[in-house]
Scaffold this motif. Structure first.
Motif, PDB file in Angstrom:
ATOM      1  N   LEU A 160       0.824  -1.206   0.000  1.00  0.00           N
ATOM      2  CA  LEU A 160       0.000   0.000   0.000  1.00  0.00           C
ATOM      3  C   LEU A 160       0.860   1.259   0.000  1.00  0.00           C
ATOM      4  O   LEU A 160       0.718   2.131  -0.852  1.00  0.00           O
ATOM      5  N   ASP A 161       1.774   1.352   0.992  1.00  0.00           N
ATOM      6  CA  ASP A 161       2.674   2.501   1.100  1.00  0.00           C
ATOM      7  C   ASP A 161       3.786   2.153   2.077  1.00  0.00           C
ATOM      8  O   ASP A 161       3.872   1.032   2.566  1.00  0.00           O
TER       9      ASP A 161
ATOM     10  N   GLY B  12      -5.166  10.579   7.435  1.00  0.00           N
ATOM     11  CA  GLY B  12      -6.118  10.652   6.338  1.00  0.00           C
ATOM     12  C   GLY B  12      -6.594   9.273   5.900  1.00  0.00           C
ATOM     13  O   GLY B  12      -6.083   8.235   6.336  1.00  0.00           O
ATOM     14  N   LEU B  13      -7.579   9.266   5.034  1.00  0.00           N
ATOM     15  CA  LEU B  13      -8.186   8.027   4.581  1.00  0.00           C
ATOM     16  C   LEU B  13      -7.345   7.347   3.518  1.00  0.00           C
ATOM     17  O   LEU B  13      -6.623   7.995   2.753  1.00  0.00           O
ATOM     18  N   ILE B  14      -7.445   6.020   3.482  1.00  0.00           N
ATOM     19  CA  ILE B  14      -6.778   5.238   2.450  1.00  0.00           C
ATOM     20  C   ILE B  14      -7.749   5.047   1.296  1.00  0.00           C
ATOM     21  O   ILE B  14      -8.906   4.669   1.494  1.00  0.00           O
ATOM     22  N   GLY B  15      -7.290   5.318   0.081  1.00  0.00           N
ATOM     23  CA  GLY B  15      -8.145   5.178  -1.090  1.00  0.00           C
ATOM     24  C   GLY B  15      -8.573   3.737  -1.320  1.00  0.00           C
ATOM     25  O   GLY B  15      -7.900   2.787  -0.882  1.00  0.00           O
ATOM     26  N   ARG B  16      -9.679   3.569  -2.010  1.00  0.00           N
ATOM     27  CA  ARG B  16     -10.235   2.226  -2.212  1.00  0.00           C
ATOM     28  C   ARG B  16      -9.283   1.340  -2.992  1.00  0.00           C
ATOM     29  O   ARG B  16      -9.099   0.158  -2.644  1.00  0.00           O
ATOM     30  N   ALA B  17      -8.649   1.886  -4.021  1.00  0.00           N
ATOM     31  CA  ALA B  17      -7.741   1.078  -4.843  1.00  0.00           C
ATOM     32  C   ALA B  17      -6.544   0.607  -4.021  1.00  0.00           C
ATOM     33  O   ALA B  17      -6.124  -0.560  -4.116  1.00  0.00           O
ATOM     34  N   ALA B  18      -5.994   1.503  -3.187  1.00  0.00           N
ATOM     35  CA  ALA B  18      -4.854   1.137  -2.349  1.00  0.00           C
ATOM     36  C   ALA B  18      -5.258   0.077  -1.334  1.00  0.00           C
ATOM     37  O   ALA B  18      -4.506  -0.871  -1.071  1.00  0.00           O
ATOM     38  N   TRP B  19      -6.447   0.228  -0.766  1.00  0.00           N
ATOM     39  CA  TRP B  19      -6.925  -0.747   0.209  1.00  0.00           C
ATOM     40  C   TRP B  19      -7.117  -2.117  -0.438  1.00  0.00           C
ATOM     41  O   TRP B  19      -6.784  -3.155   0.156  1.00  0.00           O
ATOM     42  N   GLU B  20      -7.624  -2.133  -1.648  1.00  0.00           N
ATOM     43  CA  GLU B  20      -7.810  -3.396  -2.358  1.00  0.00           C
ATOM     44  C   GLU B  20      -6.473  -4.065  -2.637  1.00  0.00           C
ATOM     45  O   GLU B  20      -6.364  -5.300  -2.610  1.00  0.00           O
TER      46      GLU B  20
END
Length: 308
Positions: free
Chosen positions: A186-187, A248-256
């Motif tokens: 993710l990061d 901050g929030l994690i984007g949907r694509a990154a979470w997937e």
């Protein structure tokens, strides 16, 4: 001359206020209590082989109080003191975990010394207890939530009487290794604590003034059917209290991507696994060293001069 104190040794940049927030709601952490109970049972087995007869026992970071009843059962004549930073946890302890059995209630009334269970709100690195007032300090899966374990050990030694015993458990570096690998997709932000190695804890115990610390480690593997259940247990165990955590929030694509990385880790049995490295430690507060004239020998470690 005042001797300069050693600089604190940070285990990690842990935000203590964040820790208190994460443990403010007992219902949030209850689902993962199965692991705390399992580790407590194994820690109790280790305690059983050490011959102690404490008059006062401290449960440092007692949470909802499940260990308090077990300690009272083992040492019916002792006063058992539970300390936790969360008032909500202690409220749950009063209603559930710290409830004494009828036998212990009866014994407490018969015994002339102060016995039973008492609960206090406080930080286990700044205990609201007098020096030399405790015979046994017990702490189960709590130490890793504090950024300065060396200061915690020094405080625990302060309240222990001579020949008093410290017995604790905490997470070690290989804990959540599968989750770390998945989040790396993710990061690069830290999503879990960088837990301290048991050898470093052993060194800190010696520096704090404990004698002959004994450290050992084992790994417990928990299996899951779904990533969602795995992540729910991680949150219930405390989550991420690092001040350097991603904001901050994690984007949907990154979470997937992270979930897909977890899915790739399924074993031949179709299960996801999560590793917990459990560190166990125990040490005694030794009898002070004295000269032949009875004068105490105190060791001061002065800061070393930097080499040119």
């Amino acid at each position: 001359m005042q001797v300069p104190a050693k600089p604190p040794k940070l285990s990690a940049p842990i935000d203590l206020e964040r820790v208190r927030t994460l443990f403010r709601h007992p219902d949030r952490v209850q689902p993962a209590d199965f692991l705390r109970r399992e580790v407590a049972s194994r820690l109790q087995d280790r305690l059983a082989v050490v011959k102690v007869n404490p008059q006062r026992v401290l449960d440092a970071g007692c949470g909802m109080g499940a260990d308090l009843a077990n300690l009272q059962k083992s040492y019916a004549a002792a006063q058992v003191v539970g300390i936790d930073a969360s008032e909500a946890m202690l409220a749950a302890a009063r209603g559930q975990g710290a409830r004494q059995s009828p036998l212990n209630q009866f014994l407490s009334k018969l015994l002339p010394a102060k016995a039973g269970i008492d609960l206090l709100v406080g930080d286990f690195a700044d205990l609201p207890l007098a020096a030399n007032s405790v015979d046994l300090v017990w702490s189960n899966l709590a130490l890793h939530w504090h950024p300065q374990p060396d200061r915690v050990f020094a405080e625990w030694r302060r309240v222990l009487r001579v020949d008093g015993l410290l017995m604790f458990s905490c997470f070690g570096p290989d804990t959540l290794q599968e989750l770390r690998a998945a989040f790396a997709e993710l990061d690069l932000a830290p999503h879990a604590l960088p837990f301290v190695d048991m050898h470093d804890f052993g060194d800190q115990l010696v520096e704090a003034g404990f004698s002959t610390p004994v450290m050992d480690m084992e790994k417990i593997t928990v299996t899951y059917d779904t990533p969602q259940k795995l992540l729910a247990d991680v949150r219930a165990l405390g989550g991420n209290p690092l001040s350097t955590r991603r904001q901050g929030l994690i984007g949907r694509a990154a979470w997937e991507r992270m979930l897909a990385a977890l899915e790739k880790q399924r074993g031949a049995d179709g299960k996801l696994k999560l590793t917990f490295e459990i560190i166990y430690g125990h040490a005694f507060r030794p009898t002070p060293r004295v000269t032949k004239n009875g004068e105490a020998i105190i060791r001061f470690d002065l800061p070393r001069k930097p080499k040119n």
